[in-house]
Enzyme design. Structure first.
Site, mmCIF file in Angstrom:
data_model
loop_
_atom_site.group_PDB
_atom_site.id
_atom_site.type_symbol
_atom_site.label_atom_id
_atom_site.label_comp_id
_atom_site.label_asym_id
_atom_site.label_seq_id
_atom_site.Cartn_x
_atom_site.Cartn_y
_atom_site.Cartn_z
ATOM 1 N N GLU A 1 0.832 -1.214 0.000
ATOM 2 C CA GLU A 1 0.000 0.000 0.000
ATOM 3 C C GLU A 1 0.867 1.265 0.000
ATOM 4 O OE1 GLU A 1 -3.630 2.226 2.431
ATOM 5 O OE2 GLU A 1 -2.498 0.630 3.406
ATOM 6 N N LYS B 1 -2.727 -2.169 -2.919
ATOM 7 C CA LYS B 1 -3.777 -1.294 -2.396
ATOM 8 C C LYS B 1 -3.355 0.135 -2.702
ATOM 9 C CE LYS B 1 -6.523 -0.086 1.665
ATOM 10 N NZ LYS B 1 -7.014 -0.500 2.991
#
Length: 295
Positions: free
Chosen positions: A176, A213
């Site tokens: 992420e 993500k």
């Protein structure tokens, strides 16, 4: 759920991943949004007890079901807790929801327009613990504030280095590198990140995969080639501070991305709501996010 079942669900099923992983710095804000002020707790232990009660209420709601929710990302203390007399990972799996564990320990100060993850000397022990408790994968967050190639390259290298450590424990890493949606250089940062991620993915061994993500990009469908990359199991979107309506509207413009929302999932929930009101509000948000992810 066995590991093969969890892999199949994350890769092939329709739905989204719920982010229930607020930790130290973000917990007071999450509680305040839920209607619990700072005067309700005197120390960190009491604060985390309150956030655990909130999360258990969410997880035990009939609206929080495995038909629409693929997985849930947990803070370590949530993973260590219980729901309905079971460990939280076991309870989630009993509902058909795949558990993930947040493993980063916060962010460094900004340098070259980015914030790298702090060093994680105890990561191996945490990964062993998570694996023993039955989590399927992990999540770790960095932040990109400016379109600085050197900074973004450093973030991607750090994320993939740690991802390989996670994979060695038999877990699926969610990478992420969040692009700050308020950045004045957001479009440029998105483009550099896309290029750096593609290069890093191309270098992964053929038998390894990761999940990504990412912030919803300023340019629609910028990440199509990443979604289709054979080293990417799934690409999910964070809400990044958008409201539920805003996040869903923007996500719907990006084919192949599914949601992994936190704030946008929880914004309609209040501590003072009756169970019926709470479940209805949660169900409404889950259905809206599910419909957007399905589309």
């Amino acid at each position: 759920m066995q590991k093969s079942e969890m892999m199949n669900k994350i890769e092939r099923s329709t739905g989204f991943i719920a982010a229930l992983d607020q930790s130290g710095g973000s917990t007071p804000k999450a509680l305040a949004a839920y209607g619990i002020g700072a005067d309700a707790f005197a120390n960190e232990d009491e604060m985390f007890a309150l956030i655990h009660e909130m999360r258990v209420r969410i997880m035990m709601s009939p609206a929080f079901d495995g038909d629409r929710i693929l997985g849930a990302i947990l803070f370590e203390k949530t993973m260590d807790g219980e729901a309905a007399g079971q460990s939280v990972p076991d309870y989630l799996k009993s509902k058909g929801i795949v558990p993930f564990l947040k493993v980063d320990q916060g962010l460094e100060e900004e340098a070259n327009g980015v914030q790298l993850m702090k060093q994680m000397p105890a990561l191996d022990a945490l990964l062993q613990k998570g694996g023993a408790k039955g989590v399927f994968g992990t999540k770790m967050r960095s932040v990109i504030n400016l379109a600085n190639r050197d900074g973004i390259s450093a973030i991607v290298k750090q994320q993939f280095d740690v991802a390989m450590q996670i994979i060695s424990h038999g877990l699926m890493p969610i990478i992420e590198p969040e692009v700050n949606i308020k950045s004045a250089e957001r479009g440029g940062a998105d483009a550099i990140l896309q290029d750096e991620l593609r290069q890093a993915l191309d270098k992964l061994p053929e038998d390894k995969q990761v999940m990504l993500k990412l912030s919803i990009p300023e340019q629609c469908n910028l990440y199509t080639d990443l979604i289709r990359h054979p080293r990417v199991l799934r690409l999910v979107a964070l809400s990044g501070g958008y409201s539920t309506d805003e996040a869903c509207q923007l996500l719907a413009e990006n084919s192949g991305m599914i949601a992994s929302f936190s704030r946008a999932l929880l914004e309609r929930l209040q501590h003072s709501q009756s169970d019926a009101e709470f479940n209805a509000a949660l169900d409404s948000a889950i259905q809206q996010i599910y419909d957007t992810s399905k589309t």
